[in-house]
Design a protein around this motif. Structure first.
Motif, PDB file in Angstrom:
ATOM      1  N   ASN A 118     101.658 -10.301 127.025  1.00 58.48           N
ATOM      2  CA  ASN A 118     100.632 -10.980 126.240  1.00 58.48           C
ATOM      3  C   ASN A 118      99.276 -10.394 126.605  1.00 58.48           C
ATOM      4  N   PRO A 119      98.574  -9.766 125.662  1.00 56.92           N
ATOM      5  CA  PRO A 119      97.262  -9.190 125.959  1.00 56.92           C
ATOM      6  C   PRO A 119      96.255 -10.200 126.507  1.00 56.92           C
ATOM      7  N   ALA A 120      96.355 -11.474 126.098  1.00 53.04           N
ATOM      8  CA  ALA A 120      95.425 -12.490 126.597  1.00 53.04           C
ATOM      9  C   ALA A 120      95.664 -12.770 128.074  1.00 53.04           C
ATOM     10  N   VAL A 121      96.930 -12.785 128.494  1.00 57.97           N
ATOM     11  CA  VAL A 121      97.255 -12.966 129.910  1.00 57.97           C
ATOM     12  C   VAL A 121      96.756 -11.769 130.706  1.00 57.97           C
ATOM     13  N   THR A 122      96.969 -10.573 130.173  1.00 60.78           N
ATOM     14  CA  THR A 122      96.500  -9.369 130.860  1.00 60.78           C
ATOM     15  C   THR A 122      94.982  -9.375 131.000  1.00 60.78           C
ATOM     16  N   LEU A 123      94.270  -9.805 129.950  1.00 59.65           N
ATOM     17  CA  LEU A 123      92.810  -9.882 130.036  1.00 59.65           C
ATOM     18  C   LEU A 123      92.394 -10.908 131.076  1.00 59.65           C
ATOM     19  N   GLY A 124      93.084 -12.040 131.123  1.00 68.81           N
ATOM     20  CA  GLY A 124      92.788 -13.038 132.147  1.00 68.81           C
ATOM     21  C   GLY A 124      92.992 -12.483 133.544  1.00 68.81           C
ATOM     22  N   MET A 125      94.064 -11.736 133.730  1.00 71.94           N
ATOM     23  CA  MET A 125      94.331 -11.105 135.024  1.00 71.94           C
ATOM     24  C   MET A 125      93.256 -10.091 135.381  1.00 71.94           C
ATOM     25  N   LEU A 126      92.762  -9.374 134.387  1.00 70.15           N
ATOM     26  CA  LEU A 126      91.702  -8.393 134.623  1.00 70.15           C
ATOM     27  C   LEU A 126      90.413  -9.090 135.040  1.00 70.15           C
ATOM     28  N   VAL A 127      90.040 -10.139 134.316  1.00 72.87           N
ATOM     29  CA  VAL A 127      88.817 -10.878 134.639  1.00 72.87           C
ATOM     30  C   VAL A 127      88.930 -11.543 136.013  1.00 72.87           C
ATOM     31  N   ALA A 128      90.144 -11.928 136.381  1.00 73.41           N
ATOM     32  CA  ALA A 128      90.378 -12.562 137.680  1.00 73.41           C
ATOM     33  C   ALA A 128      90.531 -11.541 138.802  1.00 73.41           C
ATOM     34  N   HIS A 129      90.367 -10.265 138.474  1.00 75.89           N
ATOM     35  CA  HIS A 129      90.463  -9.180 139.457  1.00 75.89           C
ATOM     36  C   HIS A 129      91.851  -9.046 140.064  1.00 75.89           C
ATOM     37  N   ARG A 130      92.873  -9.347 139.285  1.00 75.57           N
ATOM     38  CA  ARG A 130      94.245  -9.183 139.759  1.00 75.57           C
ATOM     39  C   ARG A 130      94.787  -7.785 139.457  1.00 75.57           C
ATOM     40  N   ILE A 131      94.256  -7.140 138.428  1.00 76.95           N
ATOM     41  CA  ILE A 131      94.691  -5.809 138.033  1.00 76.95           C
ATOM     42  C   ILE A 131      93.474  -4.949 137.731  1.00 76.95           C
ATOM     43  N   THR A 132      93.688  -3.643 137.666  1.00 77.09           N
ATOM     44  CA  THR A 132      92.603  -2.718 137.344  1.00 77.09           C
ATOM     45  C   THR A 132      92.490  -2.532 135.842  1.00 77.09           C
ATOM     46  N   VAL A 133      91.386  -1.929 135.425  1.00 76.50           N
ATOM     47  CA  VAL A 133      91.169  -1.647 134.001  1.00 76.50           C
ATOM     48  C   VAL A 133      92.259  -0.713 133.486  1.00 76.50           C
ATOM     49  N   ARG A 134      92.626   0.272 134.256  1.00 75.96           N
ATOM     50  CA  ARG A 134      93.661   1.221 133.831  1.00 75.96           C
ATOM     51  C   ARG A 134      94.983   0.496 133.567  1.00 75.96           C
ATOM     52  N   THR A 135      95.374  -0.370 134.486  1.00 79.47           N
ATOM     53  CA  THR A 135      96.617  -1.112 134.293  1.00 79.47           C
ATOM     54  C   THR A 135      96.534  -1.996 133.065  1.00 79.47           C
ATOM     55  N   ALA A 136      95.389  -2.647 132.857  1.00 81.20           N
ATOM     56  CA  ALA A 136      95.214  -3.515 131.694  1.00 81.20           C
ATOM     57  C   ALA A 136      95.382  -2.733 130.395  1.00 81.20           C
ATOM     58  N   VAL A 137      94.761  -1.567 130.307  1.00 84.45           N
ATOM     59  CA  VAL A 137      94.858  -0.752 129.097  1.00 84.45           C
ATOM     60  C   VAL A 137      96.301  -0.318 128.861  1.00 84.45           C
ATOM     61  N   GLU A 138      96.978   0.112 129.919  1.00 87.41           N
ATOM     62  CA  GLU A 138      98.380   0.523 129.780  1.00 87.41           C
ATOM     63  C   GLU A 138      99.241  -0.645 129.310  1.00 87.41           C
ATOM     64  N   TYR A 139      99.002  -1.829 129.865  1.00 90.67           N
ATOM     65  CA  TYR A 139      99.760  -3.016 129.466  1.00 90.67           C
ATOM     66  C   TYR A 139      99.477  -3.375 128.007  1.00 90.67           C
ATOM     67  N   TRP A 140      98.210  -3.308 127.588  1.00 96.12           N
ATOM     68  CA  TRP A 140      97.858  -3.653 126.211  1.00 96.12           C
ATOM     69  C   TRP A 140      98.572  -2.741 125.216  1.00 96.12           C
ATOM     70  N   ILE A 141      98.594  -1.453 125.510  1.00 92.57           N
ATOM     71  CA  ILE A 141      99.271  -0.510 124.616  1.00 92.57           C
ATOM     72  C   ILE A 141     100.765  -0.823 124.560  1.00 92.57           C
ATOM     73  N   ALA A 142     101.365  -1.043 125.723  1.00 93.83           N
ATOM     74  CA  ALA A 142     102.797  -1.341 125.781  1.00 93.83           C
ATOM     75  C   ALA A 142     103.123  -2.643 125.051  1.00 93.83           C
TER      76      ALA A 142
END
Length: 249
Positions: free
Chosen positions: A66-90
Protein backbone atom coordinates in the motif's frame (compact mmCIF):
# COMPACT_ATOMS: atom_id res chain seq x y z
CA UNK A 1 26.47 -12.19 -4.71
CA UNK A 2 23.72 -12.54 -7.30
CA UNK A 3 21.93 -9.19 -7.48
CA UNK A 4 18.64 -11.07 -7.92
CA UNK A 5 19.10 -12.78 -4.56
CA UNK A 6 19.59 -9.81 -2.26
CA UNK A 7 17.31 -8.79 0.63
CA UNK A 8 16.46 -5.59 -1.26
CA UNK A 9 15.37 -7.49 -4.36
CA UNK A 10 13.33 -9.96 -2.33
CA UNK A 11 11.61 -7.08 -0.56
CA UNK A 12 10.59 -5.41 -3.80
CA UNK A 13 9.35 -8.70 -5.25
CA UNK A 14 7.38 -9.33 -2.05
CA UNK A 15 5.67 -5.94 -2.35
CA UNK A 16 4.79 -6.64 -5.99
CA UNK A 17 3.43 -10.11 -5.22
CA UNK A 18 1.62 -9.01 -2.07
CA UNK A 19 -0.19 -6.16 -3.82
CA UNK A 20 -1.05 -8.44 -6.74
CA UNK A 21 -2.60 -11.00 -4.39
CA UNK A 22 -4.44 -8.36 -2.36
CA UNK A 23 -6.07 -6.95 -5.48
CA UNK A 24 -6.89 -10.34 -7.00
CA UNK A 25 -8.40 -11.92 -3.89
CA UNK A 26 -9.81 -8.95 -1.96
CA UNK A 27 -11.08 -6.88 -4.87
CA UNK A 28 -11.99 -10.18 -6.51
CA UNK A 29 -14.34 -10.93 -3.63
CA UNK A 30 -16.34 -7.85 -4.62
CA UNK A 31 -16.18 -8.44 -8.37
CA UNK A 32 -16.78 -12.19 -8.44
CA UNK A 33 -18.63 -12.95 -5.21
CA UNK A 34 -20.12 -9.68 -3.94
CA UNK A 35 -23.65 -10.81 -4.78
CA UNK A 36 -23.24 -13.85 -2.54
CA UNK A 37 -21.14 -12.64 0.38
CA UNK A 38 -22.31 -9.01 0.71
CA UNK A 39 -20.53 -6.09 2.35
CA UNK A 40 -19.59 -8.08 5.45
CA UNK A 41 -18.00 -10.83 3.38
CA UNK A 42 -16.07 -8.38 1.24
CA UNK A 43 -14.78 -6.61 4.34
CA UNK A 44 -13.62 -9.90 5.82
CA UNK A 45 -11.95 -10.83 2.53
CA UNK A 46 -9.84 -7.66 2.64
CA UNK A 47 -8.99 -8.16 6.31
CA UNK A 48 -8.19 -11.86 6.02
CA UNK A 49 -6.13 -11.40 2.86
CA UNK A 50 -4.00 -8.70 4.46
CA UNK A 51 -3.71 -10.77 7.64
CA UNK A 52 -2.39 -13.77 5.69
CA UNK A 53 -0.01 -11.61 3.66
CA UNK A 54 1.31 -9.91 6.80
CA UNK A 55 2.48 -13.24 8.18
CA UNK A 56 3.69 -14.53 4.81
CA UNK A 57 5.53 -11.44 3.59
CA UNK A 58 6.03 -9.35 6.72
CA UNK A 59 9.43 -10.89 7.50
CA UNK A 60 10.58 -10.14 3.95
CA UNK A 61 9.39 -6.62 3.12
CA UNK A 62 7.20 -5.52 6.01
CA UNK A 63 4.15 -6.22 3.83
CA UNK A 64 3.19 -2.63 3.15
CA UNK A 65 1.35 -3.56 -0.10
CA UNK A 66 0.00 0.00 0.00
CA UNK A 67 1.66 3.27 -1.09
CA UNK A 68 -0.02 5.12 1.82
CA UNK A 69 1.54 2.74 4.35
CA UNK A 70 4.92 3.13 2.65
CA UNK A 71 4.59 6.93 2.78
CA UNK A 72 3.70 6.72 6.47
CA UNK A 73 6.78 4.58 7.07
CA UNK A 74 8.91 7.10 5.19
CA UNK A 75 7.57 10.05 7.19
CA UNK A 76 8.12 8.04 10.38
CA UNK A 77 11.76 7.47 9.35
CA UNK A 78 11.35 3.70 9.19
CA UNK A 79 12.58 3.41 5.59
CA UNK A 80 14.71 5.44 3.19
CA UNK A 81 13.49 7.41 0.18
CA UNK A 82 15.06 4.85 -2.15
CA UNK A 83 13.20 1.98 -0.52
CA UNK A 84 9.94 3.95 -0.62
CA UNK A 85 10.28 4.64 -4.35
CA UNK A 86 11.10 0.99 -5.08
CA UNK A 87 8.09 -0.13 -3.03
CA UNK A 88 5.76 2.37 -4.75
CA UNK A 89 6.76 1.12 -8.20
CA UNK A 90 6.36 -2.52 -7.14
CA UNK A 91 2.98 -1.84 -5.53
CA UNK A 92 1.54 -0.02 -8.54
CA UNK A 93 2.75 -2.73 -10.91
CA UNK A 94 1.39 -5.41 -8.58
CA UNK A 95 -1.97 -3.66 -8.48
CA UNK A 96 -2.11 -3.52 -12.27
CA UNK A 97 -1.14 -7.18 -12.77
CA UNK A 98 -3.53 -8.32 -10.04
CA UNK A 99 -6.36 -6.38 -11.69
CA UNK A 100 -5.41 -7.80 -15.10
CA UNK A 101 -5.63 -11.37 -13.79
CA UNK A 102 -8.94 -10.58 -12.11
CA UNK A 103 -10.24 -9.02 -15.33
CA UNK A 104 -9.24 -12.16 -17.24
CA UNK A 105 -11.21 -14.35 -14.82
CA UNK A 106 -14.19 -11.98 -14.74
CA UNK A 107 -14.47 -12.08 -18.53
CA UNK A 108 -15.02 -15.82 -18.31
CA UNK A 109 -18.20 -15.33 -16.25
CA UNK A 110 -21.22 -14.91 -18.55
CA UNK A 111 -23.10 -11.67 -17.96
CA UNK A 112 -20.64 -10.23 -15.46
CA UNK A 113 -20.29 -6.49 -16.07
CA UNK A 114 -16.85 -4.90 -15.68
CA UNK A 115 -17.23 -1.55 -17.47
CA UNK A 116 -17.34 1.34 -15.01
CA UNK A 117 -17.41 -0.90 -11.94
CA UNK A 118 -14.96 -3.79 -11.52
CA UNK A 119 -14.41 -3.20 -7.79
CA UNK A 120 -13.33 0.39 -8.37
CA UNK A 121 -13.90 3.27 -5.99
CA UNK A 122 -16.15 6.28 -6.45
CA UNK A 123 -18.26 9.10 -5.07
CA UNK A 124 -21.48 10.90 -6.08
CA UNK A 125 -23.44 8.62 -8.42
CA UNK A 126 -20.69 5.98 -8.10
CA UNK A 127 -21.23 5.71 -4.33
CA UNK A 128 -23.86 3.44 -2.77
CA UNK A 129 -24.96 6.33 -0.54
CA UNK A 130 -24.11 9.05 -3.11
CA UNK A 131 -21.57 10.72 -0.83
CA UNK A 132 -20.26 13.95 -2.38
CA UNK A 133 -16.66 14.75 -3.31
CA UNK A 134 -15.84 16.51 -0.03
CA UNK A 135 -17.31 13.75 2.08
CA UNK A 136 -15.46 11.07 0.13
CA UNK A 137 -12.19 12.98 0.46
CA UNK A 138 -12.52 13.31 4.24
CA UNK A 139 -13.70 9.71 4.62
CA UNK A 140 -10.71 8.31 2.74
CA UNK A 141 -8.29 10.43 4.77
CA UNK A 142 -9.77 9.28 8.09
CA UNK A 143 -10.08 5.62 7.07
CA UNK A 144 -6.49 5.56 5.81
CA UNK A 145 -5.35 7.34 8.97
CA UNK A 146 -6.66 4.45 11.06
CA UNK A 147 -4.96 1.80 8.93
CA UNK A 148 -1.55 3.48 8.80
CA UNK A 149 -1.67 4.50 12.46
CA UNK A 150 -2.38 0.91 13.49
CA UNK A 151 0.44 -0.38 11.28
CA UNK A 152 2.89 2.12 12.76
CA UNK A 153 1.73 1.46 16.31
CA UNK A 154 1.81 -2.34 16.32
CA UNK A 155 5.15 -2.47 14.54
CA UNK A 156 6.75 0.09 16.84
CA UNK A 157 9.91 -1.06 18.57
CA UNK A 158 8.21 -1.05 21.98
CA UNK A 159 5.16 -2.99 20.81
CA UNK A 160 4.51 -6.65 21.44
CA UNK A 161 5.24 -8.89 18.48
CA UNK A 162 3.43 -11.97 17.24
CA UNK A 163 -0.05 -10.53 16.85
CA UNK A 164 0.85 -7.51 14.71
CA UNK A 165 -0.76 -8.96 11.60
CA UNK A 166 -3.99 -9.71 13.47
CA UNK A 167 -4.46 -6.09 14.52
CA UNK A 168 -3.76 -4.86 11.00
CA UNK A 169 -6.17 -7.33 9.42
CA UNK A 170 -8.94 -6.46 11.88
CA UNK A 171 -8.37 -2.75 11.24
CA UNK A 172 -8.68 -3.19 7.47
CA UNK A 173 -11.85 -5.28 7.80
CA UNK A 174 -13.41 -2.65 10.08
CA UNK A 175 -12.43 0.11 7.67
CA UNK A 176 -14.18 -1.71 4.84
CA UNK A 177 -17.35 -2.27 6.86
CA UNK A 178 -17.61 1.51 7.18
CA UNK A 179 -16.13 2.55 3.86
CA UNK A 180 -17.74 0.20 1.33
CA UNK A 181 -21.11 2.03 1.33
CA UNK A 182 -19.30 5.38 1.13
CA UNK A 183 -16.66 5.00 -1.56
CA UNK A 184 -16.12 1.29 -2.01
CA UNK A 185 -13.11 1.83 0.30
CA UNK A 186 -9.73 2.59 -1.17
CA UNK A 187 -7.25 3.52 1.62
CA UNK A 188 -4.71 2.17 -0.87
CA UNK A 189 -3.78 3.97 -4.12
CA UNK A 190 -2.41 0.77 -5.70
CA UNK A 191 -5.63 -1.10 -4.91
CA UNK A 192 -7.60 1.69 -6.63
CA UNK A 193 -5.25 2.25 -9.56
CA UNK A 194 -5.29 -1.27 -11.03
CA UNK A 195 -9.06 -1.86 -11.08
CA UNK A 196 -9.75 1.69 -12.36
CA UNK A 197 -7.60 1.06 -15.42
CA UNK A 198 -9.84 -1.83 -16.43
CA UNK A 199 -13.12 -0.27 -15.31
CA UNK A 200 -12.55 2.95 -17.27
CA UNK A 201 -15.10 5.76 -17.43
CA UNK A 202 -15.99 7.33 -14.09
CA UNK A 203 -13.57 5.09 -12.23
CA UNK A 204 -10.66 6.74 -14.04
CA UNK A 205 -12.00 10.29 -13.81
CA UNK A 206 -12.42 9.96 -10.03
CA UNK A 207 -9.20 8.02 -9.44
CA UNK A 208 -7.25 11.11 -8.36
CA UNK A 209 -9.19 11.29 -5.08
CA UNK A 210 -8.29 7.71 -4.19
CA UNK A 211 -4.63 8.46 -4.72
CA UNK A 212 -4.39 11.85 -3.01
CA UNK A 213 -6.65 11.31 0.02
CA UNK A 214 -5.04 8.03 1.20
CA UNK A 215 -1.57 9.56 0.89
CA UNK A 216 -2.65 12.52 3.02
CA UNK A 217 -4.12 10.09 5.56
CA UNK A 218 -0.83 8.20 5.67
CA UNK A 219 1.17 11.36 6.35
CA UNK A 220 -1.22 12.51 9.09
CA UNK A 221 -1.05 9.09 10.74
CA UNK A 222 2.75 9.22 10.80
CA UNK A 223 2.69 12.70 12.34
CA UNK A 224 0.15 11.62 14.97
CA UNK A 225 2.23 8.54 15.74
CA UNK A 226 5.13 10.81 16.66
CA UNK A 227 2.94 12.42 19.33
CA UNK A 228 1.65 9.18 20.84
CA UNK A 229 4.72 6.96 20.75
CA UNK A 230 8.35 7.34 21.73
CA UNK A 231 10.62 8.59 18.93
CA UNK A 232 11.86 6.12 16.38
CA UNK A 233 15.54 6.58 15.50
CA UNK A 234 15.90 8.29 12.10
CA UNK A 235 17.41 6.14 9.41
CA UNK A 236 20.47 6.87 7.36
CA UNK A 237 20.87 5.17 3.98
CA UNK A 238 23.59 2.89 5.35
CA UNK A 239 21.67 2.10 8.53
CA UNK A 240 18.39 0.78 7.17
CA UNK A 241 17.20 -2.20 9.23
CA UNK A 242 16.69 -5.65 7.77
CA UNK A 243 13.46 -6.17 5.85
CA UNK A 244 11.87 -8.02 8.75
CA UNK A 245 12.16 -4.91 10.90
CA UNK A 246 10.70 -2.45 8.40
CA UNK A 247 7.04 -2.90 9.06
CA UNK A 248 4.24 -5.31 9.30
CA UNK A 249 5.28 -8.27 11.40
Amino acid sequence: MDTMDTPETRSVVAEFLGTLLLVFFAVGSAVLAGEYIGTFGIALSFGFTLLALAYALGPISGCHVNPAVTLGMLVAHRITVRTAVEYWIAQLLGGIVGAALLFLVAKQVPGLKTDGAFGSNGFADRSAVHINLGGAFVAEIVLTFLLVFVVLAVTHKVALVGFDGLAIGIALATIHLIGIPLTGTSVNPARSFGPALFAGGGALSQLWLFIVAPLIGGVLAALAHRLTHTPYSPLHPADEPPADERSAI
